[in-house]
Write a protein that holds these residues in place. Structure first.
Motif, short mmCIF file in Angstrom:
data_model
loop_
_atom_site.label_atom_id
_atom_site.label_comp_id
_atom_site.label_asym_id
_atom_site.label_seq_id
_atom_site.Cartn_x
_atom_site.Cartn_y
_atom_site.Cartn_z
N ASP A 59 39.68 -36.46 35.26
CA ASP A 59 40.22 -35.91 35.57
C ASP A 59 39.81 -34.76 36.24
O ASP A 59 40.39 -34.77 37.83
CB ASP A 59 41.65 -36.97 36.64
CG ASP A 59 42.57 -37.04 35.80
OD1 ASP A 59 42.12 -35.46 35.17
OD2 ASP A 59 43.18 -36.74 36.62
N ARG A 60 39.88 -33.12 35.36
CA ARG A 60 39.58 -32.39 35.40
C ARG A 60 39.20 -31.52 35.44
O ARG A 60 38.15 -31.52 34.76
CB ARG A 60 41.00 -32.04 34.52
CG ARG A 60 42.34 -32.03 35.13
CD ARG A 60 43.04 -32.27 36.08
NE ARG A 60 44.48 -32.89 35.86
CZ ARG A 60 45.33 -32.24 36.78
NH1 ARG A 60 45.96 -31.12 37.57
NH2 ARG A 60 46.49 -33.21 37.28
N ILE A 61 38.58 -30.24 36.36
CA ILE A 61 37.78 -28.96 35.76
C ILE A 61 38.32 -28.99 34.62
O ILE A 61 39.38 -28.27 34.47
CB ILE A 61 37.87 -28.48 37.05
CG1 ILE A 61 37.37 -29.18 38.09
CG2 ILE A 61 36.99 -27.41 36.83
CD1 ILE A 61 37.75 -28.15 39.86
N THR A 62 37.58 -28.53 33.78
CA THR A 62 38.27 -27.59 32.34
C THR A 62 37.21 -26.20 32.73
O THR A 62 37.87 -25.22 31.52
CB THR A 62 37.67 -28.42 31.09
OG1 THR A 62 35.72 -28.18 30.82
CG2 THR A 62 37.96 -29.64 31.07
N TYR A 63 36.08 -26.47 33.30
CA TYR A 63 35.71 -24.81 33.04
C TYR A 63 34.70 -24.40 34.77
O TYR A 63 34.92 -25.63 35.34
CB TYR A 63 35.14 -24.79 31.88
CG TYR A 63 33.93 -22.65 32.12
CD1 TYR A 63 34.10 -22.14 31.43
CD2 TYR A 63 32.98 -22.68 32.66
CE1 TYR A 63 33.76 -20.78 31.72
CE2 TYR A 63 32.18 -22.10 32.96
CZ TYR A 63 32.40 -20.49 31.83
OH TYR A 63 31.49 -19.48 32.35
N GLY A 65 32.06 -20.85 35.41
CA GLY A 65 31.54 -19.83 35.64
C GLY A 65 30.49 -19.41 35.55
O GLY A 65 30.02 -20.72 36.00
N PRO A 66 30.15 -18.61 35.10
CA PRO A 66 28.57 -18.29 34.80
C PRO A 66 27.71 -19.56 33.57
O PRO A 66 27.02 -19.51 34.07
CB PRO A 66 28.30 -16.69 34.70
CG PRO A 66 29.98 -16.26 33.71
CD PRO A 66 31.27 -17.37 34.14
N LYS A 67 29.15 -19.46 32.36
CA LYS A 67 27.58 -20.38 31.56
C LYS A 67 29.01 -21.07 31.10
O LYS A 67 29.92 -20.63 30.87
CB LYS A 67 27.19 -19.67 30.64
CG LYS A 67 26.08 -19.90 29.79
CD LYS A 67 25.11 -21.74 30.12
CE LYS A 67 24.17 -21.59 29.08
NZ LYS A 67 23.51 -22.61 29.83
N ALA A 68 28.92 -22.30 31.00
CA ALA A 68 29.82 -23.41 30.64
C ALA A 68 29.82 -23.63 29.31
O ALA A 68 28.41 -23.70 28.58
CB ALA A 68 30.00 -24.79 31.22
N PRO A 69 31.14 -23.31 28.01
CA PRO A 69 30.88 -22.63 26.70
C PRO A 69 30.47 -24.56 26.09
O PRO A 69 30.32 -24.92 26.97
CB PRO A 69 31.52 -22.41 26.16
CG PRO A 69 33.02 -22.82 27.11
CD PRO A 69 32.00 -23.27 28.72
#
Length: 544
Positions: A59-63, A65-69
């Motif tokens: 239920d959470r956002i983890t990243y 940014g420009p490019k998710a690893p």
């Protein structure tokens, strides 16, 4: 959870033109993601947009940014889409849908198809004081388990929701519908109800001082209840006593709300701010000056606004004097048969009709057979009667809902551009604002009229209301926040509902996630319900 905001310093940043935020690109924890929205144009709340990815796990956002690893179980190509936090609607009438026994109704699809993931209920003074039942936290034997509590574990919701305790509901429970002041004992009982509701998670106290019988409440009564809410860290949400020239007038009603806030030491939120009716058109700037003077003096004041020139209300509220509603509907009907009462009432109805803009300005959206989707002027002509007689005849049968065309575009734009005014719908059946407010604000006031830019529209609908009301972890796209995320097509996000066809879903909203649950996929509902009640945490040490 919703945290308490009690000081001016806690809110000052909300009124700035821009917010300095950390650079995007927070690292994603090990373990990969459940879902990545890839390559969209990200409006993370109030910051400048950029192209990039949003990764979600649980239920959470983890990243962000420009490019998710790393990897994900699923990747959605969001190229060409606007990716933003889920919209937060601080003034709605969707409590009935959320309380429905029908799981489809509890999804609140008119909201999801606009990108609304969080709503406030119990507004305009209607909030049930039994907040524990509303949130499903009441214990067995205390009116909770086995009853129609919205938040019971057996209930699934399409959206998140917070709830107010309402003056009208509290007054009805203790005083009834009569035009009288509460006794000291009754006022004590009323403040006790507010106090308990706040301890059970109410957002604050809502009032609808325009509406009978709440209109019978004097200022001191309201202050007493607002103090009870303030003691627990709540907010005072006010449908003003007069948005027009019915009684004390618009600017005096704003003064009353501000003075209640000062006396009760409570933040003030003005519901659906407007200048309603021909007598007050052009007064938006005067109201803005009043509020911003109070803000400069250190008072916490903000407002919401729906993007429509027509309000929605009941025919009796629009036209009948308040004394004619004393005692409720049965007493009102008796007055219709009293020649002396009608001799007094008719000119007042005619005057209220004038200030609303005349019979052609009232479109009946729900009412007796043969009246819906017609103006009061149309009904009067069909029946060969005066518009006042037509209104009384309708009300003899039953209450009617009306769309009341009573605002001007310059006033709407003046309020909309203030940094302390956030987006709302005032969603109610029979008015297109239920299905289309956020889509309309974007299509009309961002794309067509250019009153706002896209960044401001998103901020007013996400990060700003989240901070104003202390919604922890919502209203922004950042690592650790709840995964209330939307993605819409900027070319096709638009309303379909209008006043003649108020129940048409909006277009262009492609993906909606509520607490990480995919509720809308490629523009189609999935049937999944990810919403949850959002009880407010009372001020520390205020509840035992």
């Amino acid at each position: 959870m919703i945290r308490s905001l009690r000081t001016s310093s806690a809110i000052v940043a909300l009124f700035a033109a821009s917010v300095v935020m950390a650079s995007p690109g927070t690292a994603q924890p090990d373990g990969g993601a459940d879902l990545i929205l890839r390559g969209g144009t990200i409006y993370s709340g109030e910051a400048a947009p950029f192209r990039g990815d949003v990764a979600i796990r649980g239920d959470r956002i983890t990243y962000v940014g420009p490019k998710a690893p790393g990897t994900a179980a699923r990747t959605i190509d969001a190229t060409g889409l606007i990716v933003a936090p889920g919209f937060i609607d601080p003034h709605t009438h969707v409590g009935e849908a959320l309380a429905s026994s029908d799981p489809a109704a509890r999804l609140v699809l008119p909201f999801l198809t606009q990108g609304v993931t969080t709503a406030f209920i119990g507004v305009d003074g209607g909030g049930d004081p039994d907040i524990a039942r509303i949130f499903g936290t009441a214990k067995a034997g205390a009116g909770g388990e086995g009853e129609a509590g919205l938040g019971q574990s057996t209930r699934d919701f399409g959206i998140n929701f917070a709830a107010y305790v309402g003056l009208g509901a509290v007054r009805a429970k203790v005083v009834g519908a009569a035009d009288r002041a509460p006794t000291p004992a009754e006022l004590g009982e009323m403040t006790g109800l507010v106090d308990k509701a706040m301890c059970d998670g109410a957002l604050g106290l809502s009032t609808g001082l325009f509406y009978a019988p709440q209109s019978f409440a004097k200022r001191g009564e309201v202050v007493a209840l607002a103090k009870a809410a303030a003691a627990k860290g709540g907010i005072y949400d006010s449908h003003l006593r007069d948005e027009s020239s019915y009684t004390i007038g618009l600017t005096a009603a704003v003064d009353e709300a501000l003075s209640i806030g000062r006396d009760a030491n409570i933040p003030v939120h003005i519901a659906h701010i407007k200048a309603l009716g021909v007598d007050v058109h052009g007064q938006a700037q005067a109201v803005i000056a009043q509020i911003e003077k109070a803000q400069k003096a250190g008072q916490i004041v903000h407002a919401d606004q729906y993007p429509w020139s027509a309000s929605g209300t009941g025919l009796s509220a629009a036209l009948l004097p308040r004394w004619a509603q004393d005692g409720g509907r049965a007493a009102m009907l008796k007055r219709f048969d009293d020649s002396a009462a009608m001799a007094r009432m008719r000119p007042e109805i005619a005057e209220n009709l004038r200030r609303r803009g005349g019979p052609a300005s009232l479109l009946i959206t729900s009412g007796p057979g043969g009246t819906e989707n017609k103006t009061l002027e149309d009904v009067a002509k069909e029946r060969s009667v005066d518009p006042v007689d037509a209104a009384i005849a309708i009300l003899r049968q039953r209450e009617a809902g009306v769309a009341s065309f009573n605002q001007t575009e310059p006033d709407i734009a003046a309020f909309m551009t203030r940094p302390w005014v956030v987006t709302s719908s005032d969603a109610s059946r029979g008015h297109p604002r239920y299905y289309a407010s956020y889509a309309r604000k974007y299509a009309t006031y961002v794309k067509d009229k250019r009153v706002l830019d896209l960044r401001s529209f998103i901020a007013q609908s996400t990060a700003v209301p989240a901070r104003l009301f202390g919604l922890e972890g919502r209203g922004e796209l950042k690592a650790g926040a709840f995964a209330d995320v939307i993605a819409f097509d900027p070319a096709t996000f638009a309303p379909r509902a209008d006043y003649a066809h108020p129940a048409l879903f909006s277009t262009g909203m492609r993906f909606v996630l509520v607490n990480g649950v995919l509720a809308l996929e490629n523009g189609e509902p999935t049937g999944a319900a990810g919403g949850t009640p959002l009880p407010r945490t009372p001020a520390a040490g205020s509840c035992t």
